[in-house]
Design an enzyme around this catalytic site. Structure first.
Site, PDB file in Angstrom:
ATOM      1  N   GLU A 120     -13.484   6.058  -0.991  1.00 53.29           N
ATOM      2  CA  GLU A 120     -14.513   4.932  -0.504  1.00 53.29           C
ATOM      3  C   GLU A 120     -15.250   5.829   0.737  1.00 53.29           C
ATOM      4  OE1 GLU A 120     -12.574   1.077   0.333  1.00 53.29           O
ATOM      5  OE2 GLU A 120     -10.773   2.270  -0.348  1.00 53.29           O
ATOM      6  N   GLU A 179       0.835  -1.182   0.041  1.00 48.46           N
ATOM      7  CA  GLU A 179       0.049  -0.002   0.184  1.00 48.46           C
ATOM      8  C   GLU A 179       0.979   1.116  -0.048  1.00 48.46           C
ATOM      9  OE1 GLU A 179      -2.661   0.621   3.177  1.00 48.46           O
ATOM     10  OE2 GLU A 179      -3.862  -1.750   2.965  1.00 48.46           O
ATOM     11  N   LYS A 198     -15.610   4.632   4.583  1.00 54.62           N
ATOM     12  CA  LYS A 198     -14.683   4.486   5.586  1.00 54.62           C
ATOM     13  C   LYS A 198     -14.695   5.414   6.814  1.00 54.62           C
ATOM     14  CE  LYS A 198     -10.539   2.937   4.474  1.00 54.62           C
ATOM     15  NZ  LYS A 198      -9.282   2.694   4.062  1.00 54.62           N
ATOM     16  N   GLU A 258      -9.176   9.358   4.870  1.00 57.37           N
ATOM     17  CA  GLU A 258      -9.289   7.867   4.501  1.00 57.37           C
ATOM     18  C   GLU A 258     -10.415   7.601   3.375  1.00 57.37           C
ATOM     19  OE1 GLU A 258      -8.189   5.141   5.746  1.00 57.37           O
ATOM     20  OE2 GLU A 258      -6.563   6.275   6.976  1.00 57.37           O
TER      21      GLU A 258
END
Length: 390
Positions: free
Chosen positions: A319, A265, A322, A328
């Site tokens: 997203e 990541e 999250k 995030e």
């Protein structure tokens, strides 16, 4: 005769080593799905093919995704979520059933090349989970062996930088005392089965929490003085390379000098809270554009110049479900509707739809890598689209 047997054994072992490698090329992406508004898996496949991204990681083994990837040629690493780790550690039969139902059942049509057992388990707050990780890894691996797929499905687990201490300069990095006792037997097992050390590394987070000490240009692969490591006599012109070499230093200290480090990541948020002022579209674009150029060079780090760097980007989409810091929700290269978050040369899904008269999605499904939008770009500006064909 003995020589022939030896050569056959070496050849067989060489084939197995190649087949069990989960990451081909240098550029991959994490397909996170903690959102209620992102495209369906079949549309995601079209997007990935149009963007020429072959290496993909998911954080579970969702069957709708595994079915959508059938026959695509995309290489998929699936995840065993942390919530399953203790169960798989305690019960080898459950591990066998999980691998049979979620991996073996989809091979070879879905090209599952790896299983990530848990995510950022060591160095976290759940000690019982950390203790269970090694046996879970062993049971999942033994299940692949029993099912005859251990030569094509690599077992791994990803670590956060929370497993390290004294990471500056890179050569000073070692594993935390509380982590080392659990990390060493895990590394010994991974060394035996040929798995890499998987690291989640975020210059964005390092800069966000140490902006008074880190030059943002150093974090963004921009021209800068960088840092000098006196112990190794090595110079670093970007933070990601330094983070990777810190991991190499910790591995060497633990006795695993030959183990490869792969970035599972890394990314930069395009929006965030007031406490995250570096989370801007401009900075995110700069980081990801420069990272693609860095990976396209197929070179290593100062400490391991011959080990070609491989990285999975976080993440494919923004997203919206999250939790945590505001950033995030905004790590995606693409917005929820499939359009690009910022331009680093990828075609967006909406753009492909708009130009669908040029190339049909049936063509994409037949294995042609260029979506309609990218084909238009390729005609008008081939360098923009093809520069990073990884």
């Amino acid at each position: 005769m003995r020589i022939l047997r030896f050569l056959l054994l070496v050849f067989s072992l060489g084939l197995n080593a190649v087949m069990a490698t989960a990451f081909t090329g240098t550029y991959g992406i994490n397909y996170g799905r903690i959102a209620d508004n992102i495209p369906s898996p079949d549309k995601v496949v079209r997007l990935l093919k149009a963007a020429k991204i072959k290496n993909v990681r998911i954080y579970d083994a969702d069957h709708s995704v595994l079915n959508a990837f059938k026959g695509t040629g995309l290489e998929l690493v699936i995840g065993l979520p942390n919530g399953y780790v203790k169960e798989m550690s305690a019960n080898a039969d459950h591990a066998l059933t999980w691998v049979k139902d979620n991996v073996k059942a989809f091979l070879p049509e879905t090209h599952i090349v790896g299983i990530a057992v848990g995510n950022e388990v060591l160095g976290g707050s759940d000690y019982d989970l950390a203790v269970a990780l090694l046996d879970a890894v062993k049971n999942i691996y033994n299940a692949t062996k029993k099912l005859g797929i251990d030569d094509r499905v690599q077992i791994s687990t990803a670590h956060s930088q929370g497993v390290f201490t004294n990471s500056y300069p890179p050569s000073a990095c070692i594993f935390k005392e509380g982590v080392a006792q659990l990390m060493k037997p895990l590394l010994e097992f991974f060394s035996q089965i040929g798995s890499p050390f998987c690291l989640n590394a975020y210059p964005f987070l390092a800069y966000t929490y140490n902006s008074d000490k880190i030059d943002i240009n150093y974090a963004l692969f921009q021209p800068t003085e960088g840092i000098y490591d006196e112990k190794t006599d090595l110079h670093y012109d970007n933070l990601l390379d330094a983070q990777i070499d810190a991991a190499y230093a910790a591995l060497e200290d633990a006795g695993f000098k030959k183990m490869e480090v792969i970035i599972t990541e890394t990314g930069w948020a395009s929006h965030g809270d007031q406490s995250e002022p570096a989370a801007t579209p401009s900075n995110a674009r700069t980081y990801h554009y420069n990272l693609r150029k860095r990976l396209a060079k197929r070179k290593g780090t100062p400490m391991r110049p011959k080990s070609v760097l491989k990285a999975y980007i976080f993440a494919l989409f923004n997203e919206n479900s999250k939790g945590g810091a505001g950033s995030e929700k905004y790590y995606g290269l693409f917005k929820a509707d499939g359009s690009i978050s910022y331009d680093i040369g990828f075609p967006g899904l909406k753009s492909s739809y708009a130009s669908s008269s040029r190339v049909s999605f049936q063509d994409l499904g037949a294995g042609k890598w260029f979506g309609s939008h990218s084909l238009v770009l390729a005609i008008s500006a081939p360098i923009l689209v093809l520069l990073f064909g990884l």
